[in-house]
Motif scaffolding. Sequence first.
Motif, short mmCIF file in Angstrom:
data_model
loop_
_atom_site.label_atom_id
_atom_site.label_comp_id
_atom_site.label_asym_id
_atom_site.label_seq_id
_atom_site.Cartn_x
_atom_site.Cartn_y
_atom_site.Cartn_z
N ASP A 61 25.13 7.05 -46.08
CA ASP A 61 23.82 6.52 -46.44
C ASP A 61 22.77 7.62 -46.31
N SER A 72 26.97 -3.02 -41.58
CA SER A 72 25.80 -3.78 -42.02
C SER A 72 26.21 -5.15 -42.54
N HIS A 132 20.16 -6.26 -52.25
CA HIS A 132 19.76 -5.15 -51.38
C HIS A 132 18.24 -5.13 -51.18
N ASN A 143 18.62 -0.80 -45.75
CA ASN A 143 20.02 -1.19 -45.67
C ASN A 143 20.83 -0.28 -46.58
#
Length: 230
Positions: A61, A72, A132, A143
């Motif tokens: 990420d 997550s 998202h 996220n």
Amino acid sequence: MEALLYGWPWLALSAGAILVLVLGLAPRPAGAPPRLRDPKWLLQIGLPIYMLHQFEEHGRDVFGRPYPFHASFCGVLGHPDLATCPADPAFLFAVNVGAVWIAFITGALAGPRHAMVGATALGVPLVNAFMHIGPAVAKQAYNPGVLTSVLLLLPLALIGLRGLAGAGLLDRPRIAAVVAAGVALHAGLLVSLTAFERGLLSHPALLAVQVALGFVPLALGLVVGNARRA
């Protein structure tokens, strides 16, 4: 097997970047419309763009964390302990390399002649982007995957649908079917995951369902496309 389950995002990044460059830089045939108005090109670019998004979700990420989406997603499911989470790496592999890749590949192969197949595949990034972006806005927190959702997925879906509509291949009922395909695929994976957690599905069956979901856009696209032509 573990190398595949954790290493596939790097394959997605490499293949996605190469395909984006090839499709973006390849000379255009004489008389071809601009890329963003060319149905064939729009149906081909979907998978490479989504692959780049998959790397932010499952590779690294923006903070450099490896395989970030697993923790997550399991947290959202109420399983902070990854050992008890029903969404294991095999499930995530089946969803992303199975369902998502199948949806885009069948759409690209069907081409403009069966444009609804590729159009319904665009429902996947459209719905996924909002899944998202919505939580990120609501919680004011990052996220894994939200950056590429804003920069890549949402523009991909909106530009793709606009281009196909401009070419006369989509109307409002068909666009509604595109959204329905994206919702159906995401709902299917969540329902099957719940069934697995309750003991109603075996693990191999759970994985098989995810692969089968990849054909939902194909089936819906053919049905809607044929119905509209009739």
